[in-house]
Design a protein around this motif. Structure first.
Motif, PDB file in Angstrom:
ATOM      1  N   LYS A  25       0.950  -1.263  -0.134  1.00 33.94           N
ATOM      2  CA  LYS A  25       0.082  -0.018   0.051  1.00 33.94           C
ATOM      3  C   LYS A  25       0.754   1.232  -0.172  1.00 33.94           C
ATOM      4  O   LYS A  25       1.933   1.116   0.228  1.00 33.94           O
ATOM      5  CB  LYS A  25      -0.945  -0.129   1.108  1.00 33.94           C
ATOM      6  CG  LYS A  25      -1.915  -1.179   1.030  1.00 33.94           C
ATOM      7  CD  LYS A  25      -2.945  -0.883   0.094  1.00 33.94           C
ATOM      8  CE  LYS A  25      -3.750  -2.299   0.088  1.00 33.94           C
ATOM      9  NZ  LYS A  25      -4.979  -2.098  -1.081  1.00 33.94           N
ATOM     10  N   LYS A  26       0.458   2.266  -0.323  1.00 29.19           N
ATOM     11  CA  LYS A  26       1.183   3.641  -0.424  1.00 29.19           C
ATOM     12  C   LYS A  26       0.513   4.680   0.545  1.00 29.19           C
ATOM     13  O   LYS A  26      -0.961   4.989   0.252  1.00 29.19           O
ATOM     14  CB  LYS A  26       0.996   4.128  -1.755  1.00 29.19           C
ATOM     15  CG  LYS A  26       1.795   3.350  -2.531  1.00 29.19           C
ATOM     16  CD  LYS A  26       1.793   3.676  -4.178  1.00 29.19           C
ATOM     17  CE  LYS A  26       2.598   2.871  -5.046  1.00 29.19           C
ATOM     18  NZ  LYS A  26       2.466   3.309  -6.642  1.00 29.19           N
ATOM     19  N   LEU A  27       1.128   5.531   1.032  1.00 29.83           N
ATOM     20  CA  LEU A  27       0.415   6.604   1.963  1.00 29.83           C
ATOM     21  C   LEU A  27       1.443   7.698   1.170  1.00 29.83           C
ATOM     22  O   LEU A  27       2.527   7.970   1.368  1.00 29.83           O
ATOM     23  CB  LEU A  27       0.938   6.306   3.319  1.00 29.83           C
ATOM     24  CG  LEU A  27       0.751   7.699   4.192  1.00 29.83           C
ATOM     25  CD1 LEU A  27      -0.996   7.674   4.306  1.00 29.83           C
ATOM     26  CD2 LEU A  27       1.195   7.473   5.641  1.00 29.83           C
ATOM     27  N   LEU A  28       0.596   8.974   1.288  1.00 24.09           N
ATOM     28  CA  LEU A  28       1.330  10.187   0.753  1.00 24.09           C
ATOM     29  C   LEU A  28       1.058  11.135   1.903  1.00 24.09           C
ATOM     30  O   LEU A  28       0.007  11.425   2.484  1.00 24.09           O
ATOM     31  CB  LEU A  28       0.670  10.486  -0.531  1.00 24.09           C
ATOM     32  CG  LEU A  28       1.203  11.665  -1.359  1.00 24.09           C
ATOM     33  CD1 LEU A  28       2.625  11.563  -1.517  1.00 24.09           C
ATOM     34  CD2 LEU A  28       0.482  11.929  -2.379  1.00 24.09           C
ATOM     35  N   ALA A  29       2.097  11.565   2.517  1.00 25.15           N
ATOM     36  CA  ALA A  29       1.881  12.491   3.721  1.00 25.15           C
ATOM     37  C   ALA A  29       2.417  13.892   2.869  1.00 25.15           C
ATOM     38  O   ALA A  29       3.673  14.117   2.652  1.00 25.15           O
ATOM     39  CB  ALA A  29       2.724  11.950   4.639  1.00 25.15           C
ATOM     40  N   ILE A  30       1.519  14.902   3.153  1.00 26.67           N
ATOM     41  CA  ILE A  30       1.850  16.106   2.594  1.00 26.67           C
ATOM     42  C   ILE A  30       1.837  17.339   3.494  1.00 26.67           C
ATOM     43  O   ILE A  30       0.698  17.422   4.085  1.00 26.67           O
ATOM     44  CB  ILE A  30       0.796  16.539   1.359  1.00 26.67           C
ATOM     45  CG1 ILE A  30       1.111  15.348   0.320  1.00 26.67           C
ATOM     46  CG2 ILE A  30       1.394  17.991   0.833  1.00 26.67           C
ATOM     47  CD1 ILE A  30      -0.175  15.555  -0.663  1.00 26.67           C
ATOM     48  N   PHE A  31       3.081  18.008   3.715  1.00 27.72           N
ATOM     49  CA  PHE A  31       3.151  18.934   4.955  1.00 27.72           C
ATOM     50  C   PHE A  31       3.689  20.246   4.279  1.00 27.72           C
ATOM     51  O   PHE A  31       4.413  20.134   3.427  1.00 27.72           O
ATOM     52  CB  PHE A  31       3.520  18.408   6.123  1.00 27.72           C
ATOM     53  CG  PHE A  31       2.762  17.448   6.785  1.00 27.72           C
ATOM     54  CD1 PHE A  31       1.940  17.748   7.610  1.00 27.72           C
ATOM     55  CD2 PHE A  31       3.197  16.008   6.608  1.00 27.72           C
ATOM     56  CE1 PHE A  31       1.175  16.690   8.351  1.00 27.72           C
ATOM     57  CE2 PHE A  31       2.396  15.177   7.424  1.00 27.72           C
ATOM     58  CZ  PHE A  31       1.222  15.374   7.897  1.00 27.72           C
ATOM     59  N   ALA A  32       3.804  21.177   4.886  1.00 31.40           N
ATOM     60  CA  ALA A  32       4.177  22.603   4.528  1.00 31.40           C
ATOM     61  C   ALA A  32       5.748  22.718   4.866  1.00 31.40           C
ATOM     62  O   ALA A  32       6.592  23.284   3.767  1.00 31.40           O
ATOM     63  CB  ALA A  32       3.578  23.698   5.461  1.00 31.40           C
ATOM     64  N   HIS A  33       6.289  22.365   5.972  1.00 35.96           N
ATOM     65  CA  HIS A  33       7.684  22.752   6.325  1.00 35.96           C
ATOM     66  C   HIS A  33       8.470  21.674   6.302  1.00 35.96           C
ATOM     67  O   HIS A  33       7.976  20.692   6.995  1.00 35.96           O
ATOM     68  CB  HIS A  33       7.728  23.743   7.599  1.00 35.96           C
ATOM     69  CG  HIS A  33       6.924  24.856   7.259  1.00 35.96           C
ATOM     70  ND1 HIS A  33       5.873  25.258   8.259  1.00 35.96           N
ATOM     71  CD2 HIS A  33       6.968  26.148   6.557  1.00 35.96           C
ATOM     72  CE1 HIS A  33       5.048  26.212   7.783  1.00 35.96           C
ATOM     73  NE2 HIS A  33       5.990  26.607   6.805  1.00 35.96           N
ATOM     74  N   PRO A  34       9.710  21.694   6.220  1.00 36.34           N
ATOM     75  CA  PRO A  34      10.732  20.808   6.811  1.00 36.34           C
ATOM     76  C   PRO A  34      10.442  20.743   8.359  1.00 36.34           C
ATOM     77  O   PRO A  34      10.496  21.941   9.104  1.00 36.34           O
ATOM     78  CB  PRO A  34      11.994  21.517   6.524  1.00 36.34           C
ATOM     79  CG  PRO A  34      11.863  22.287   5.371  1.00 36.34           C
ATOM     80  CD  PRO A  34      10.567  22.931   5.658  1.00 36.34           C
ATOM     81  N   ASP A  35      10.240  19.811   9.146  1.00 39.16           N
ATOM     82  CA  ASP A  35      10.084  19.544  10.608  1.00 39.16           C
ATOM     83  C   ASP A  35       8.524  19.403  10.907  1.00 39.16           C
ATOM     84  O   ASP A  35       8.285  18.782  11.783  1.00 39.16           O
ATOM     85  CB  ASP A  35      10.494  20.507  11.301  1.00 39.16           C
ATOM     86  CG  ASP A  35       9.830  21.762  11.577  1.00 39.16           C
ATOM     87  OD1 ASP A  35       8.619  22.119  11.007  1.00 39.16           O
ATOM     88  OD2 ASP A  35      10.543  22.831  12.208  1.00 39.16           O
ATOM     89  N   ASP A  36       7.436  19.643   9.803  1.00 37.11           N
ATOM     90  CA  ASP A  36       6.090  19.250  10.028  1.00 37.11           C
ATOM     91  C   ASP A  36       5.929  17.863  10.101  1.00 37.11           C
ATOM     92  O   ASP A  36       4.885  17.224  10.782  1.00 37.11           O
ATOM     93  CB  ASP A  36       5.415  20.001   8.986  1.00 37.11           C
ATOM     94  CG  ASP A  36       5.296  21.452   9.005  1.00 37.11           C
ATOM     95  OD1 ASP A  36       5.658  22.003  10.279  1.00 37.11           O
ATOM     96  OD2 ASP A  36       4.637  21.981   8.277  1.00 37.11           O
ATOM     97  N   GLU A  37       6.706  16.974   9.661  1.00 37.63           N
ATOM     98  CA  GLU A  37       6.566  15.705   9.709  1.00 37.63           C
ATOM     99  C   GLU A  37       6.655  14.926  10.962  1.00 37.63           C
ATOM    100  O   GLU A  37       6.106  13.916  11.355  1.00 37.63           O
ATOM    101  CB  GLU A  37       7.465  14.832   8.674  1.00 37.63           C
ATOM    102  CG  GLU A  37       9.041  14.638   9.386  1.00 37.63           C
ATOM    103  CD  GLU A  37       9.886  15.835   9.414  1.00 37.63           C
ATOM    104  OE1 GLU A  37      10.882  15.911  10.091  1.00 37.63           O
ATOM    105  OE2 GLU A  37       9.596  16.985   8.740  1.00 37.63           O
ATOM    106  N   GLN A  38       7.266  15.807  11.998  1.00 41.11           N
ATOM    107  CA  GLN A  38       7.545  15.389  13.356  1.00 41.11           C
ATOM    108  C   GLN A  38       6.075  14.906  13.843  1.00 41.11           C
ATOM    109  O   GLN A  38       5.907  14.113  14.855  1.00 41.11           O
ATOM    110  CB  GLN A  38       8.057  16.491  14.135  1.00 41.11           C
ATOM    111  CG  GLN A  38       9.426  16.410  13.799  1.00 41.11           C
ATOM    112  CD  GLN A  38      10.123  17.687  14.733  1.00 41.11           C
ATOM    113  OE1 GLN A  38       9.720  17.920  16.008  1.00 41.11           O
ATOM    114  NE2 GLN A  38      11.178  18.500  14.077  1.00 41.11           N
TER     115      GLN A  38
END
Length: 181
Positions: A25-38
């Motif tokens: 399966k595939k997940l796409l995580a889309i965020f604004a800034h470097p560090d938002d993935e935290q």
């Protein structure tokens, strides 16, 4: 507090269910800034460990990410540092990274003629990424961007707009991150 815990439970149980299938399966995580993935890093790591192909999209370069807790100066130098940090974070998380090249705030200081073309380009670029990746699920910021940051709200709204405005070849789900850690 109950709303946050309930939102986290819903997000984890529903996104985690995509890894319980037989085929990859595939997940796409889309965020604004470097560090938002935290805000979702533990979930991303868990899904990668379960065999889910996770692609992380970061929209901006982080050039304005300064505050009273560091000595960084806003601008090109900081954008370079943030890009390198994001590459390291993606490697540690085990995710594929797509780092777009938008300035923080998508040139909002330039007014309508500066900002709107960047926002329009972002929407088209996100549509192309979703089309290419064909994820089973997408996670992005909720309507308030958790912190009400304009970039968070713009990215979340752009992803939501693309998601609801298309007929996709494959069924996919959209999850909104409502938690700030």
């Amino acid at each position: 507090m109950k709303k946050i815990i309930l939102s986290l439970f819903f997000l984890i149980t529903n996104v985690y269910s995509i890894s319980a299938q037989n085929e990859p399966k595939k997940l796409l995580a889309i965020f604004a800034h470097p560090d938002d993935e935290q805000s979702v890093a533990p979930l991303l790591v868990k899904l990668v460990e379960e065999g889910v192909e996770v692609t992380l999209v970061i929209a901006t370069d982080g050039r304005l990410g300064v505050n009273e807790y560091n000595d960084n100066k806003a601008g090109d130098g900081l954008a370079k540092i943030r890009r390198k940090e994001m590459m390291c974070a993606a490697d540690i998380l085990g995710v594929k990274l797509i780092h777009l090249d938008y300035h923080d705030q998508l040139k909002a200081a330039e007014g309508f003629d500066g900002h709107v073309p960047h926002a329009q380009k972002l929407i088209l670029e996100l549509k192309n990424i979703i089309d290419k990746v064909q994820p089973d699920a997408i996670i992005t910021w909720g309507p308030d961007g958790v912190t009400t940051h304009m970039d968070h709200r713009l990215v979340g709204a752009s992803v939501t707009q693309v998601f609801v405005s298309q007929k996709w070849k494959n069924s996919m789900k959209l999850y909104l991150s409502l938690i700030h850690i």
